[in-house]
Write an enzyme that holds these catalytic residues in place. Structure first.
Site, PDB file in Angstrom:
ATOM      1  CG  HIS A 104      -0.289   0.112   2.540  1.00  0.00           C
ATOM      2  ND1 HIS A 104       0.062   1.323   3.111  1.00  0.00           N
ATOM      3  CD2 HIS A 104       0.097  -0.836   3.429  1.00  0.00           C
ATOM      4  CE1 HIS A 104       0.612   1.116   4.292  1.00  0.00           C
ATOM      5  NE2 HIS A 104       0.659  -0.187   4.510  1.00  0.00           N
ATOM      6  CB  CYS A 135       1.141  -3.788   5.357  1.00  0.00           C
ATOM      7  SG  CYS A 135      -0.418  -4.685   5.416  1.00  0.00           S
TER       8      CYS A 135
END
Length: 698
Positions: A582, A601
């Site tokens: 992301h 992440c």
């Protein structure tokens, strides 16, 4: 940042690589993927007409590397329980009406199909049926660890059903009227003695089926000695060290001259069983990687035992058999390059080790330090002309050598010998062979079939690459998880991208980070743009006594916007760890050398360029340029699926070969490399092997 996590403006872009980026990417995309039928998208309805194809995609090299080192590996802190990217292309993809999915298990493996085609005639295979949603369909494929050997099958631990303990004796298979002393003895071995030769039940079943189908006739042995195929197998086992394996695991007692039928039958079965063991070790590894940590979760591809026998034992000639055995090794180019480095080091004999350089304050150009002589010895740099032997002055010549080392090690090229550079110098001064072997082992954790296109994040390198037909077409920097909130090692399928995402805060972050903030200041999260939700409604956090209340029944959500922890977009490959790639508002972190700041992440530098490259492959020919993609930014959350899906590999390689053919190393960020070496018994007690001296019997 993860579905487990978050934590600050973008720095300069890296040098542009001399590659024909977008043209090559789009051309390959058109060849490699089958076109899918068009489907309506809510995103397209939100656009003001169709955009034309964008300009060529820049291929960036945003830099690579690491910085300050961690303290000595702490297994508890790292979560360890026990203490490069080119690829060979797949065969041409068959054209059909379905969108290509490189990870679709319904598409047969070309290698497996070829192997099965070579098998002796047997009972017809059952017709493949499509399961109804929720239906349970039995599978004949190996399932332990989604491809990894199970405990008792190449690992240390309690034996499982497929371990060495034999089941009930099998009934003696029928032998034809033309039976010989050899076939009788081989039939007896198959009936009741296979546990001496093969630890895994799958191997025993395959050996039983194989020799029963050929009426107990030999494949690896012949009249009074070895058959050509058997000699090829022995030769391969003898040089297993070239693959980073231990030849002792594949030792077969020599066949005596004038061997009788019983001895030939024993050698026949030993060679067949060892072929299965070797194929499994070289393809899917020697231990179950999932035993290392909850964050080590790859899916190696265990070779099918019946297919191995069909491919090797039924080879047309010795050359075909050699090719078959070689095909089980990883087919990624970086594995081959590491194998070449290993061969060079093994040919050189004993590796020269350097005395470690002790810790101390950062050494800067022009300073003097008693460690300078050790630094000179480590880098092979003499003193400047006119200086005295053993001079402790950090002169210009040594500074340049340090800069060259920092460049190779992926660190800031500043000539300052700080903690990170010192750790890298000491690491690189050790014998590199165990690290090469451990990294070769981790290449076996990837799916064996190399997809025509894939995304690869190398965690210790802090880099992501999009690879097509063996070559990177886009690469950029990433931020990965902290040692206490690691980015997991896994392979999944890239499915879609979300623009203007909301962030639904994971329970672990709520519990560990947000609840303490709420207890100190009920409105602390509101100032970060995070809503507190109960029963589907946003509530005033000041109305809750957070000192007494827990978080049960509450959820925390950050709406889309500039402050959103996920930035403007996220790239989804659904997985049980709830991690994804992301954007991030914390752009300054990409300027760091050591970029381990997230909750698991992977944060992507220049995400719009990454998205353009991704959709050139995932939706080829539709013109998803950066300009067109930017129209999706702002407003409500929007999802854009990929028509062509391809794998995402989150990998952990601390040793790899750069574009100049040099072996480079990175910090063992999570201790996974040390844990791999420990599991392999490199430099310590051996902790795996389902077949050692106790099972190698004459």
């Amino acid at each position: 940042m993860s579905g487990r996590g978050v934590t600050g403006k973008g720095e300069g872009r890296g040098a542009v690589r001399p590659r024909a980026g977008a043209a090559r990417l789009l051309t390959v995309a058109g060849l490699a993927f089958a076109a899918a039928g068009s489907s309506g998208l809510s995103v397209m309805a939100q656009e003001n007409g169709m955009a034309t194809m964008g300009s060529a995609i820049a291929i960036d090299r945003a830099g690579e590397g690491t910085g300050d080192s961690l303290p000595a590996f702490n297994s508890d802190a790292a979560g360890i329980l026990r203490s490069g990217e080119a690829a060979a292309a797949l065969p041409a993809i068959a054209a059909d009406d379905q969108p290509f999915d490189a990870t679709d298990p319904r598409r047969p493996s070309p290698a497996r199909s070829a192997a099965l085609a070579l098998q002796s005639p047997a009972a017809p295979l059952g017709a493949e049926v499509a399961a109804e949603p929720g239906a349970v369909v039995p599978s004949a494929a190996p399932t332990v660890g989604d491809g990894a050997p199970g405990l008792g099958e190449g690992t240390n631990g309690t034996a499982t059903e497929s371990g060495a303990a034999p089941g009930p004796a099998l009934a003696a298979p029928a032998v034809s009227a033309g039976e010989t002393a050899f076939s009788k003895r081989l039939a007896a071995i198959v009936a009741s003695e296979l546990a001496r030769f093969a630890a895994r039940s799958a191997d025993r079943e395959a050996l039983t089926a194989y020799y029963t189908a050929r009426n107990f006739q030999p494949a690896f042995t012949g009249e009074g000695g070895l058959a050509p195929i058997g000699q090829v197998a022995l030769d391969t086992f003898a040089v297993a060290g070239a693959e980073g394996l231990d030849p002792a695991d594949y030792a077969v007692p020599p066949l005596a001259a004038n061997a009788d039928a019983a001895q030939l039958a024993e050698t026949e079965m030993r060679l067949a069983a060892t072929t299965l063991l070797y194929a499994r070790h070289v393809q899917s590894g020697r231990f179950d990687p999932k035993t290392l940590s909850k964050d080590v979760d790859p899916s190696p591809t265990v070779p099918d035992s019946a297919a191995v026998l069909a491919r090797v034992a039924d080879a047309r000639d010795p050359q075909d058999a050699r090719a078959a055995l070689a095909s089980f090794a990883p087919q990624y180019d970086q594995y081959r390059l590491l194998k070449e480095q290993l061969a060079q080091l093994q040919a050189q004999g004993q590796v020269v080790s350097h005395a470690p350089i002790p810790p101390g304050p950062s050494l800067r150009p022009g300073e003097s330090d008693p460690r300078v002589p050790l630094l000179r010895a480590r880098l092979g740099v003499g003193v400047d002309a006119g200086a005295q032997e053993g001079d402790e002055f950090y002169d210009d010549r040594l500074v340049e050598a340090v800069r060259a080392f920092q460049r190779l090690a992926g660190q800031s090229v500043d000539g300052i010998v700080g903690r990170g550079t010192l750790a890298a110098l000491n690491d690189a001064g050790a014998d590199p062979i165990p690290d090469i072997i451990a990294n070769m082992e981790r290449w076996r954790w990837l799916p064996h079939e190399v997809a025509p296109a894939y995304v690869m994040v190398n965690i210790p390198e802090f880099m992501v690459r999009i690879v097509v037909d063996g070559s990177p077409v886009h690469e950029t920097r990433v931020v990965v998880g902290k040692p206490e909130t690691q980015t997991p090692i896994l392979s999944e399928s890239m499915q879609y991208a979300v623009f203007n995402p909301s962030w639904h805060v994971p329970p672990s972050i709520i519990r560990n980070e947000m609840l303490p903030k709420l207890r100190a200041d009920p409105y602390a999260l509101v100032r970060q743009g995070i809503d507190v939700v109960r029963n589907g409604r946003v509530i005033d956090p000041g109305t809750v006594d957070w000192r007494r209340a827990g978080t049960q029944g509450y959820s925390f959500r950050q709406e889309p916007g500039e402050r959103n922890a996920l930035g403007r977009m996220k790239f989804m490959f659904p997985n049980k760890h709830s991690v994804y790639l992301h954007d991030t508002p914390s752009r300054a972190l990409f300027a760091r050398d050591r970029r381990a700041f997230s909750h698991g992440c992977v944060r992507v530098h220049e995400p719009m360029e990454f998205a353009e490259a991704l959709f050139a492959l995932g939706r080829p020919g539709e013109g998803w340029s950066q300009q067109r993609l930017s129209r999706l930014l702002g407003g409500d959350e929007k999802s854009l699926p990929l028509k062509n899906k391809f794998p995402v590999h989150l990998v952990y390689f601390t040793s790899f070969v750069d574009g100049n053919g040099r072996l480079v190393t990175r910090e063992d960020l999570y201790g996974t490399n040390a844990a791999t070496k420990s599991a392999l018994g490199i430099g310590g007690a051996r902790q795996f092997a389902d077949r050692r001296a106790d099972t190698v019997r004459r």
